[in-house]
Design a protein around this motif. Structure first.
Motif, PDB file in Angstrom:
ATOM      1  N   GLU A  61      26.949  32.786  32.596  1.00 47.13           N
ATOM      2  CA  GLU A  61      26.586  32.886  33.864  1.00 47.13           C
ATOM      3  C   GLU A  61      27.344  32.673  34.863  1.00 47.13           C
ATOM      4  O   GLU A  61      28.045  31.584  34.754  1.00 47.13           O
ATOM      5  CB  GLU A  61      25.178  32.180  34.233  1.00 47.13           C
ATOM      6  N   SER A  62      27.812  33.571  35.768  1.00 47.08           N
ATOM      7  CA  SER A  62      28.869  33.361  36.704  1.00 47.08           C
ATOM      8  C   SER A  62      28.613  33.963  38.123  1.00 47.08           C
ATOM      9  O   SER A  62      27.625  34.768  38.123  1.00 47.08           O
ATOM     10  CB  SER A  62      30.301  33.867  36.200  1.00 47.08           C
ATOM     11  N   TYR A  63      29.428  33.632  38.739  1.00 45.25           N
ATOM     12  CA  TYR A  63      29.508  34.713  40.041  1.00 45.25           C
ATOM     13  C   TYR A  63      30.799  35.081  40.478  1.00 45.25           C
ATOM     14  O   TYR A  63      31.882  34.268  40.203  1.00 45.25           O
ATOM     15  CB  TYR A  63      29.018  34.048  41.496  1.00 45.25           C
ATOM     16  N   MET A  64      31.352  36.162  41.008  1.00 47.75           N
ATOM     17  CA  MET A  64      32.555  36.771  41.363  1.00 47.75           C
ATOM     18  C   MET A  64      32.723  37.451  42.628  1.00 47.75           C
ATOM     19  O   MET A  64      31.605  38.024  43.147  1.00 47.75           O
ATOM     20  CB  MET A  64      32.787  37.677  40.093  1.00 47.75           C
ATOM     21  N   VAL A  65      33.615  37.364  43.196  1.00 47.47           N
ATOM     22  CA  VAL A  65      33.784  37.951  44.629  1.00 47.47           C
ATOM     23  C   VAL A  65      35.286  38.742  44.418  1.00 47.47           C
ATOM     24  O   VAL A  65      36.361  38.169  44.116  1.00 47.47           O
ATOM     25  CB  VAL A  65      33.975  37.050  45.765  1.00 47.47           C
ATOM     26  N   LEU A  66      35.249  40.047  44.828  1.00 46.29           N
ATOM     27  CA  LEU A  66      36.507  40.877  45.049  1.00 46.29           C
ATOM     28  C   LEU A  66      36.670  41.274  46.337  1.00 46.29           C
ATOM     29  O   LEU A  66      35.684  41.716  47.115  1.00 46.29           O
ATOM     30  CB  LEU A  66      36.124  42.037  44.080  1.00 46.29           C
ATOM     31  N   THR A  67      37.901  40.982  46.746  1.00 45.26           N
ATOM     32  CA  THR A  67      38.395  41.226  48.272  1.00 45.26           C
ATOM     33  C   THR A  67      39.672  42.056  48.240  1.00 45.26           C
ATOM     34  O   THR A  67      40.375  42.080  47.286  1.00 45.26           O
ATOM     35  CB  THR A  67      38.710  40.135  48.923  1.00 45.26           C
ATOM     36  N   ARG A  68      39.652  43.152  49.338  1.00 50.47           N
ATOM     37  CA  ARG A  68      40.799  43.810  49.558  1.00 50.47           C
ATOM     38  C   ARG A  68      41.208  43.653  50.913  1.00 50.47           C
ATOM     39  O   ARG A  68      40.230  43.868  51.714  1.00 50.47           O
ATOM     40  CB  ARG A  68      40.597  45.292  49.058  1.00 50.47           C
ATOM     41  N   VAL A  69      42.523  43.103  51.148  1.00 51.53           N
ATOM     42  CA  VAL A  69      42.917  42.983  52.389  1.00 51.53           C
ATOM     43  C   VAL A  69      44.110  43.517  52.306  1.00 51.53           C
ATOM     44  O   VAL A  69      45.406  43.128  51.774  1.00 51.53           O
ATOM     45  CB  VAL A  69      43.305  41.279  52.722  1.00 51.53           C
ATOM     46  N   SER A  70      44.524  44.638  53.200  1.00 49.42           N
ATOM     47  CA  SER A  70      45.818  45.282  53.672  1.00 49.42           C
ATOM     48  C   SER A  70      46.302  45.689  51.968  1.00 49.42           C
ATOM     49  O   SER A  70      47.322  45.648  51.900  1.00 49.42           O
ATOM     50  CB  SER A  70      46.599  44.569  54.165  1.00 49.42           C
ATOM     51  N   ASP A  71      45.160  46.387  51.165  1.00 48.91           N
ATOM     52  CA  ASP A  71      45.382  46.843  49.851  1.00 48.91           C
ATOM     53  C   ASP A  71      45.681  45.635  48.902  1.00 48.91           C
ATOM     54  O   ASP A  71      45.696  46.214  47.790  1.00 48.91           O
ATOM     55  CB  ASP A  71      46.614  47.931  49.872  1.00 48.91           C
ATOM     56  N   VAL A  72      45.697  44.659  49.290  1.00 55.17           N
ATOM     57  CA  VAL A  72      45.919  43.469  48.052  1.00 55.17           C
ATOM     58  C   VAL A  72      44.665  43.100  47.591  1.00 55.17           C
ATOM     59  O   VAL A  72      43.502  42.762  48.538  1.00 55.17           O
ATOM     60  CB  VAL A  72      46.686  42.385  48.706  1.00 55.17           C
ATOM     61  N   ILE A  73      44.403  43.141  46.219  1.00 60.09           N
ATOM     62  CA  ILE A  73      42.946  42.874  45.864  1.00 60.09           C
ATOM     63  C   ILE A  73      43.144  41.534  45.082  1.00 60.09           C
ATOM     64  O   ILE A  73      43.842  41.224  44.234  1.00 60.09           O
ATOM     65  CB  ILE A  73      42.393  43.762  44.661  1.00 60.09           C
ATOM     66  N   THR A  74      42.223  40.743  45.484  1.00 64.38           N
ATOM     67  CA  THR A  74      41.990  39.302  45.054  1.00 64.38           C
ATOM     68  C   THR A  74      40.582  39.086  44.251  1.00 64.38           C
ATOM     69  O   THR A  74      39.633  39.497  44.992  1.00 64.38           O
ATOM     70  CB  THR A  74      42.350  38.182  46.091  1.00 64.38           C
TER      71      THR A  74
END
Length: 215
Positions: free
Chosen positions: A141-154
């Motif tokens: 059990e977990s939670y995740m967030v993916l972001t893309r800012v100026s093509d950089v994915i974190t």
């Protein structure tokens, strides 16, 4: 008191234990999961054999996807993320190899748990990028967030930004939760909530992480 509805760039919000239509006793197969944004990007599945299962009682809203049946949900409309984005999910991964979000009608569009410690992302059918977890696995059990800012994915895992960031441009197309074209690499595990935004910021990332951690 923050909710995703406070964010004007909200694309879709499939809220925990909200807007789920299932078949009821005894199988509780999910027919539809309504988008709580104003965009009507509902999840649905017309094929009985491919419907995931909704939990009951205290587990209501915990949707189980059985990879052996290629269980998945289609969107009622195409989602396209051309620039910055934020994707948040509350989940419990049972095994690696499965697709979280993807396009089931177009090749080379997916967010996939390539293994139990690597997320593979492919956009516009170009070269895929792999993001590795700092340590341990994605299982449980977990939670995740993916972001893309100026093509950089974190990748943020349980609220912690992972060290491995990758660069990937293009328009991410999404029309499915659970498989990629065609019914390939099915997701194995549960999903409780999904949020998608067409923007990213430190404040939004923190708000999404905080909400998912409370579920």
């Amino acid at each position: 008191n923050w909710t995703p509805l406070a964010e004007p760039t909200l694309v879709g919000w499939w809220r925990h234990a909200t807007g789920i239509t299932d078949s009821g006793s005894p199988n509780y197969q999910v027919e539809k999961w309504d988008d709580q944004s104003t965009n009507n990007n509902h999840f649905r599945q017309s094929a009985l054999s491919e419907r995931p299962v909704n939990g009951t009682g205290a587990s209501n809203g915990i949707i189980t996807f059985d990879a052996s049946n290629s269980e998945n949900l289609d969107t009622t409309s195409q989602i396209s993320l051309a620039d910055d984005f934020t994707i948040g999910v509350k989940l419990n991964l049972a095994s690696g190899g499965g697709v979280l979000l993807a396009d089931n009608t177009t090749n080379g569009e997916f967010f996939r748990f390539f293994s139990t410690s690597v997320i593979r992302i492919k956009i516009d059918n170009a070269t895929a990028i792999d993001i590795s977890k700092d340590s341990g696995t994605f299982l449980g059990e977990s939670y995740m967030v993916l972001t893309r800012v100026s093509d950089v994915i974190t990748l943020y895992w349980n609220g912690v930004a992972q060290a491995d960031t990758e660069t990937l441009s293009g328009t991410a197309d999404i029309d499915n939760l659970g498989v990629r074209k065609t019914d390939t690499n099915p997701y194995d595990g549960t999903i409780e909530e999904v949020q998608i935004y067409s923007s990213s910021s430190a404040t939004l990332t923190a708000d999404v992480n905080t909400r998912l951690s409370s579920l």
